[in-house]
Design an enzyme around this catalytic site. Structure first.
Site, PDB file in Angstrom:
ATOM      1  N   ASP A 137      -1.286   1.181  -4.012  1.00 21.07           N
ATOM      2  CA  ASP A 137      -2.239   0.198  -4.548  1.00 21.07           C
ATOM      3  C   ASP A 137      -3.593   0.809  -4.871  1.00 21.07           C
ATOM      4  O   ASP A 137      -4.553   0.096  -5.149  1.00 21.07           O
ATOM      5  CB  ASP A 137      -2.392  -0.996  -3.603  1.00 21.07           C
ATOM      6  CG  ASP A 137      -3.014  -0.627  -2.261  1.00 21.07           C
ATOM      7  OD1 ASP A 137      -2.989   0.560  -1.899  1.00 21.07           O
ATOM      8  OD2 ASP A 137      -3.515  -1.534  -1.571  1.00 21.07           O
ATOM      9  N   SER A 150       0.818  -1.215   0.000  1.00 21.76           N
ATOM     10  CA  SER A 150       0.000   0.000   0.000  1.00 21.76           C
ATOM     11  C   SER A 150       0.851   1.265   0.000  1.00 21.76           C
ATOM     12  O   SER A 150       1.501   1.572  -0.983  1.00 21.76           O
ATOM     13  CB  SER A 150      -0.962  -0.034   1.191  1.00 21.76           C
ATOM     14  OG  SER A 150      -1.902   0.998   1.119  1.00 21.76           O
ATOM     15  N   ASP A 187      -5.977   2.253  -3.256  1.00 20.50           N
ATOM     16  CA  ASP A 187      -7.199   2.168  -2.452  1.00 20.50           C
ATOM     17  C   ASP A 187      -7.474   3.492  -1.740  1.00 20.50           C
ATOM     18  O   ASP A 187      -8.520   3.668  -1.130  1.00 20.50           O
ATOM     19  CB  ASP A 187      -7.159   0.993  -1.463  1.00 20.50           C
ATOM     20  CG  ASP A 187      -6.027   1.055  -0.460  1.00 20.50           C
ATOM     21  OD1 ASP A 187      -5.207   1.990  -0.523  1.00 20.50           O
ATOM     22  OD2 ASP A 187      -5.957   0.159   0.411  1.00 20.50           O
ATOM     23  N   ASP A 245      -2.234   6.166  -3.523  1.00 22.87           N
ATOM     24  CA  ASP A 245      -1.088   5.514  -2.908  1.00 22.87           C
ATOM     25  C   ASP A 245      -0.663   4.358  -3.805  1.00 22.87           C
ATOM     26  O   ASP A 245      -1.117   4.248  -4.947  1.00 22.87           O
ATOM     27  CB  ASP A 245      -1.437   5.044  -1.494  1.00 22.87           C
ATOM     28  CG  ASP A 245      -2.578   4.030  -1.481  1.00 22.87           C
ATOM     29  OD1 ASP A 245      -3.380   4.046  -2.437  1.00 22.87           O
ATOM     30  OD2 ASP A 245      -2.672   3.234  -0.529  1.00 22.87           O
TER      31      ASP A 245
END
Length: 455
Positions: A243, A97, A245, A241
């Site tokens: 990933d 992440s 999400d 960010d």
């Protein structure tokens, strides 16, 4: 028994803490947990070591009789949505992440697309440490990893089904997308294009080393992005960010708007879009007091909980809440899915702007003004975190403030609040303070840092 899972999955520096040996063993535990013949989707973000870790995970899953599908590189919420909608029993996402570039990690997703509950993490850890794996006979090892090519298209179509495409198209918005040189580049521009936006990108090429900026979207890491928003005079900027999400927004005046501010506005919009839903949102103790201050005007209740998307997501689902979010830019919109979703947040923000017929700067100016200051202190050996919390409570607890101790120590005063808590993903203690007076916020952080450092 040891502990593997942190706030959001298992993370560590690749080939140092997150070794091939550990990941193989962990993937066998995950596969044993889901069971023989279960269908598991595996995917990853752009990080270094991702391809290596995917192959190790897939091998470990195959060794315990799992049917494995490779979803390739995709945003975490896209993989979660695919698990939920395409009939998988679970998923494994290779991502760290927002963590710095040397890190990678393993996130385990249940069949509903949400990260597995803490009790299930404990079950996997028990299998890991006791090495009770359902290893199958050689003669059963005849299946191959299959390809799943529908992840991105299914995800984008899912997002578009929840917004008024034509209303947004009529606005001809200009947007700047900063996907942090990672997998957000594979989906958010597709959403923007479908919504009729003129698209600019920065940090749009895939780079496993995150050479242009750190994968965590912060005030510091987004300085250049914010300048580009002002220079190009776009209507809205969005930064992800590693990933994708999370979505941190930059308004039309080039101001970076933190996630609890955007989450507050999107929660209001969720209540308008879903008038029959329960008027309750869930957010972490790390979110600002402005959340309650603003949403109370619309009779929306705020339920505070521990930091961590896993806990928030399950609480939103269990309580059938209107929405959930974190101050870091992770927003959960239940009609779509009960997980943080950067591209869904972006589409909802465009729809809100179109509905209100104001600029993004004007929209964010509706919120109470607080000044946010953050810092962090390395967690050194021997540092007694609970003693630090106790000291802070002794210094700051009075009859005029509210103390919340469900995750670290949060103190809420009339025109200020602060939070001190141990990170669940890095060996640090996070300190954040907000106040309506910037000097008060700065002074609070300086005072708290001295207490944490024992000065």
């Amino acid at each position: 028994m040891g502990k593997l899972f942190g706030t959001d999955g298992v993370r560590g520096i690749v080939n140092k803490e997150l070794t091939p040996e550990l990941v193989l063993k962990l993937s066998k535990a995950i596969g044993t947990f889901f069971g023989k013949n279960s269908k598991i989707l595996v995917g990853r973000d752009v990080r270094a070591g991702g391809d290596m870790l995917v192959k190790i995970v897939e091998g470990g899953l195959l060794s315990v009789g799992v049917e494995v599908y490779d979803g390739g590189m995709a945003p975490t919420p896209a993989l979660q949505y695919a698990v939920k909608t395409l009939g998988y029993d679970g998923g494994v996402v290779i991502t760290a992440s927002h963590n710095p570039a040397p890190y990678n990690g393993i996130k385990v997703v249940d069949k509903d697309g949400i990260e597995i509950r803490r009790e299930k993490e404990n079950e996997i850890e028990d299998l890991f440490f006791t090495e009770r794996f359902n290893t199958i006979e050689w003669s059963s090892l005849t299946t191959e990893v299959k390809r799943e090519d529908r992840v991105i298209s299914t995800y984008v179509n899912g997002i578009l089904s929840h917004v008024d495409i034509e209303k947004i198209k009529k606005k001809n918005y200009k947007v700047l997308i900063d996907p942090a040189n990672s997998v957000g580049a594979l989906s958010t521009p597709l959403v923007a294009r479908a919504l009729g936006c003129k698209i600019y990108t920065i940090n749009g090429n895939l780079d496993p080393l995150f050479s242009a900026r750190q994968p965590e979207p912060t005030f510091d890491s987004l300085k250049e992005t914010a300048e580009v928003v002002k220079t190009l005079k776009v209507d809205l900027g969005v930064a992800h960010d590693g990933d994708a999400d999370r979505a941190i927004f930059i308004d039309s005046e080039g101001r970076v708007q933190w996630g609890d501010r955007s989450g507050t506005l999107l929660s209001y919009w969720a209540s308008v879009k879903n008038p029959k839903a329960i008027k309750k949102i869930v957010t972490a103790v790390s979110s600002s007091s402005l959340v309650e201050e603003y949403l109370s005007k619309y009779n929306i209740q705020v339920d505070w909980t521990k930091v961590g998307s896993v806990d928030i997501a399950h609480k939103v689902a269990d309580e059938n809440a209107l929405a959930g979010f974190e101050e870091n830019g992770g927003f959960m919109y239940p009609p779509h899915q009960y997980v943080r979703d950067g591209a869904m947040s972006f589409a909802l923000m465009l729809e809100l702007l179109a509905n209100e017929n104001v600029s993004s700067a004007e929209l964010f100016d509706r919120l109470p003004k607080y000044y946010l200051v953050k810092t962090k202190v390395d967690l050194k050996p021997g540092l007694m975190v609970e003693e630090i919390y106790k000291k802070i409570l002794e210094v700051y607890s009075t009859s005029s403030v509210k103390a919340i101790t469900i995750d670290g120590v949060k103190i809420i005063g009339k025109d200020f609040w602060f939070l001190v808590r141990k990170s669940g993903t890095e060996p640090i203690i996070r300190i954040m303070a907000e106040a309506k007076d910037e000097n008060v916020a700065n002074n609070l952080v300086n005072e708290l840092k001295k207490i944490v450092e024992g000065k």
